[in-house]
Design an enzyme around this catalytic site. Sequence first.
Site, mmCIF file in Angstrom:
data_model
loop_
_atom_site.group_PDB
_atom_site.id
_atom_site.type_symbol
_atom_site.label_atom_id
_atom_site.label_comp_id
_atom_site.label_asym_id
_atom_site.label_seq_id
_atom_site.Cartn_x
_atom_site.Cartn_y
_atom_site.Cartn_z
ATOM 1 C CB ILE A 78 58.684 4.461 -62.535
ATOM 2 C CG1 ILE A 78 58.225 5.526 -61.525
ATOM 3 C CG2 ILE A 78 58.629 5.006 -63.962
ATOM 4 C CD1 ILE A 78 59.284 6.582 -61.238
ATOM 5 C CG MET A 105 55.213 8.365 -61.803
ATOM 6 S SD MET A 105 56.154 9.632 -62.694
ATOM 7 C CE MET A 105 56.652 8.729 -64.150
ATOM 8 N N GLY A 143 42.701 7.671 -63.291
ATOM 9 C CA GLY A 143 42.088 9.006 -63.204
ATOM 10 C C GLY A 143 43.070 10.153 -63.302
ATOM 11 N N GLY A 152 47.073 11.559 -64.987
ATOM 12 C CA GLY A 152 48.329 11.360 -65.704
ATOM 13 C C GLY A 152 49.149 12.635 -65.653
ATOM 14 C CB THR A 160 56.825 1.398 -69.740
ATOM 15 O OG1 THR A 160 56.002 2.335 -70.421
ATOM 16 C CG2 THR A 160 57.861 0.815 -70.671
ATOM 17 C CD GLU A 216 61.430 10.768 -65.320
ATOM 18 O OE1 GLU A 216 61.743 10.645 -64.148
ATOM 19 O OE2 GLU A 216 60.263 10.995 -65.708
ATOM 20 C CD GLN A 275 51.538 10.969 -98.801
ATOM 21 O OE1 GLN A 275 51.039 10.514 -97.769
ATOM 22 N NE2 GLN A 275 50.860 11.117 -99.925
HETATM 23 C C1 LIG Z 1 52.796 3.637 -74.170
HETATM 24 C C2 LIG Z 1 52.728 4.387 -72.870
HETATM 25 C C3 LIG Z 1 53.643 4.114 -71.882
HETATM 26 C C4 LIG Z 1 53.569 4.783 -70.648
HETATM 27 N N1 LIG Z 1 54.445 4.433 -69.637
HETATM 28 C C5 LIG Z 1 54.242 4.950 -68.384
HETATM 29 C C6 LIG Z 1 55.012 4.464 -67.274
HETATM 30 O O1 LIG Z 1 55.897 3.624 -67.409
HETATM 31 N N2 LIG Z 1 54.735 4.962 -66.044
HETATM 32 C C7 LIG Z 1 53.773 5.913 -65.836
HETATM 33 O O2 LIG Z 1 53.563 6.315 -64.699
HETATM 34 N N3 LIG Z 1 53.036 6.393 -66.866
HETATM 35 C C8 LIG Z 1 53.244 5.923 -68.137
HETATM 36 N N4 LIG Z 1 52.488 6.389 -69.191
HETATM 37 C C9 LIG Z 1 51.470 7.410 -68.939
HETATM 38 C C10 LIG Z 1 51.828 8.751 -69.565
HETATM 39 O O3 LIG Z 1 52.897 9.355 -68.908
HETATM 40 C C11 LIG Z 1 50.542 9.590 -69.559
HETATM 41 O O4 LIG Z 1 49.679 9.020 -70.544
HETATM 42 C C12 LIG Z 1 50.793 11.034 -69.870
HETATM 43 O O5 LIG Z 1 51.464 11.645 -68.791
HETATM 44 C C13 LIG Z 1 49.479 11.806 -70.118
HETATM 45 O O6 LIG Z 1 48.575 11.597 -69.093
HETATM 46 P P1 LIG Z 1 47.083 11.115 -69.434
HETATM 47 O O7 LIG Z 1 47.172 9.975 -70.353
HETATM 48 O O8 LIG Z 1 46.378 10.912 -68.153
HETATM 49 O O9 LIG Z 1 46.458 12.318 -70.235
HETATM 50 P P2 LIG Z 1 45.659 13.545 -69.572
HETATM 51 O O10 LIG Z 1 46.478 14.139 -68.490
HETATM 52 O O11 LIG Z 1 44.276 13.084 -69.251
HETATM 53 O O12 LIG Z 1 45.609 14.546 -70.805
HETATM 54 C C14 LIG Z 1 44.535 14.590 -71.784
HETATM 55 C C15 LIG Z 1 44.758 15.807 -72.667
HETATM 56 O O13 LIG Z 1 44.713 16.987 -71.873
HETATM 57 C C16 LIG Z 1 45.845 17.779 -72.133
HETATM 58 N N5 LIG Z 1 46.260 18.542 -70.969
HETATM 59 C C17 LIG Z 1 46.560 18.066 -69.736
HETATM 60 N N6 LIG Z 1 46.941 19.073 -68.924
HETATM 61 C C18 LIG Z 1 46.899 20.200 -69.665
HETATM 62 C C19 LIG Z 1 47.176 21.588 -69.395
HETATM 63 N N7 LIG Z 1 47.621 21.981 -68.193
HETATM 64 N N8 LIG Z 1 47.029 22.469 -70.411
HETATM 65 C C20 LIG Z 1 46.591 22.071 -71.639
HETATM 66 N N9 LIG Z 1 46.301 20.793 -71.929
HETATM 67 C C21 LIG Z 1 46.463 19.878 -70.972
HETATM 68 C C22 LIG Z 1 46.934 16.789 -72.512
HETATM 69 O O14 LIG Z 1 47.986 17.432 -73.234
HETATM 70 C C23 LIG Z 1 46.135 15.819 -73.365
HETATM 71 O O15 LIG Z 1 46.041 16.316 -74.667
HETATM 72 C C24 LIG Z 1 52.574 5.767 -70.434
HETATM 73 C C25 LIG Z 1 51.669 6.059 -71.450
HETATM 74 C C26 LIG Z 1 51.714 5.376 -72.646
HETATM 75 C C27 LIG Z 1 50.685 5.691 -73.702
#
Ligand SMILES: Cc1cc2nc3c(=O)[nH]c(=O)nc-3n(C[C@H](O)[C@H](O)[C@H](O)COP(=O)(O)OP(=O)(O)OC[C@H]3O[C@@H](n4cnc5c(N)ncnc54)[C@H](O)[C@@H]3O)c2cc1C
Length: 382
Positions: free
Chosen positions: A124, A126, A130, A132, A159, A245, A339
């Site tokens: 999937i 999503m 820019g 997440g 993934t 999920e 640890q």
């Molecule tokens: C190993 C791995 C597998 C993954 N697999 C998939 C997959 O199969 N499909 C898919 O679509 N995605 C996948 N993801 C993406 C994952 O779901 C996103 O990384 C996650 O949702 C966070 O989004 P971002 O990385 O854009 O972080 P960002 O949204 O940029 O967040 C950055 C920081 O801001 C903080 N933040 C964001 N919003 C708020 C708020 N409202 N209040 C306070 N703090 C906030 C976050 O907590 C974080 O600390 C995967 C990620 C990884 C690392």
Amino acid sequence: MRRTLFEQDHEDFRLLVRDFLAREVLPVYEDWRRAGLVPRDLFTALGKLGIISTAVPEEYGGGGRDDYRFNVVLQEECARAGVTLGGLRTHLDIVVPYFTGLANAEQRARWFPGLASGELYTAIAMSEPGTGSDLAGVTTRAVRDGDHYVLSGAKTFITGGHHADLVIVVARTATDPDDRRAGLSLLVVEKDMPGFTVGRRLEKLGLAVQDTVELSFDDVRVPVANLLGEEGAAFTLLGRNLAQERLAIAVGAVAQTRAAIDLTLTYVRDRTVFGRPVAHFQNTKFELAAMSTESEAAQALLDAAITALLAGELTPADAARTKLFCTETQGRVVDRCLQLHGGYGYILESPIARLYADARVTRIYGGTSEVLKTIISKSLGL
Ligand SMILES: Cc1cc2nc3c(=O)[nH]c(=O)nc-3n(C[C@H](O)[C@H](O)[C@H](O)COP(=O)(O)OP(=O)(O)OC[C@H]3O[C@@H](n4cnc5c(N)ncnc54)[C@H](O)[C@@H]3O)c2cc1C
């Protein structure tokens, strides 16, 4: 503590999975780790045994038992054996429910036999470079052209994308200036569609056998027949499956926490320091006593949440609470287990080091701990 979640069928399934892992996975697991990938035929082997098709209706060759406890057993047994099966959890716990919940009759006939046999493997998409956490910020676009959508954009962190035959892509099919959440749709992109490219596999801190890739869509013509659910309704549809999920990640977190404690119990008995086993020190005993208490608390919360899910009563806020607590517990416990291993705990050959590296992401994907806290605080009226 005694658990009351499972019935005999689940325990029989547990033995089947345990036997499969011992015979087919453990002897070759190091090769998979080095390759950074599970082999594609793993899924057909699991399909033959019925391990990955419990939720697919019987008429399509599945088990016809949409009972999430089978997925729980699979994750628990993987943690017990010290392995992960690539993106299988995402396929089973996250993607397949979209198909079983949303596919129309024609789509069921087209895709369900392959889902049951393991010939169709899914992912999937999503997240984008820019966006997440803020899913409404998706910019991948699908523009209707006759009986096709023309899809363009890029996704990242996907993934299982390397092996996937079908990818559910969240794309913008319309824009509503008053509602950012409106106008998103779920399109099923097939592996060989022209313009669809699977990009590089991202190197990660942990989850060595799980492929995580970038995907790009360059004017991919996706038939309207591949629209899953109602056009424009993706935000609501994604929300419906979110509880399971999040629970799936909590299940893995608790199972791996328990595995870390078991490994550490063995290690501290065997390792001698100052002429005594590490287990002799009061600090070791107190740490393990505290960790086993924390893990039991996480397990009890998780089992209550799974019971609520099975009854169709798990609220988004309770799923968020469960993931938050279980993954934060995992982070704390696995760190302390490492640890107690001393320097060996830092060496990647040691299973505790791998559990430590794998654990870090559970507080990030499927909703970061911070995003979960915003959901929980809303449920408190804040
Ligand atoms: C190993 C791995 C597998 C993954 N697999 C998939 C997959 O199969 N499909 C898919 O679509 N995605 C996948 N993801 C993406 C994952 O779901 C996103 O990384 C996650 O949702 C966070 O989004 P971002 O990385 O854009 O972080 P960002 O949204 O940029 O967040 C950055 C920081 O801001 C903080 N933040 C964001 N919003 C708020 C708020 N409202 N209040 C306070 N703090 C906030 C976050 O907590 C974080 O600390 C995967 C990620 C990884 C690392």
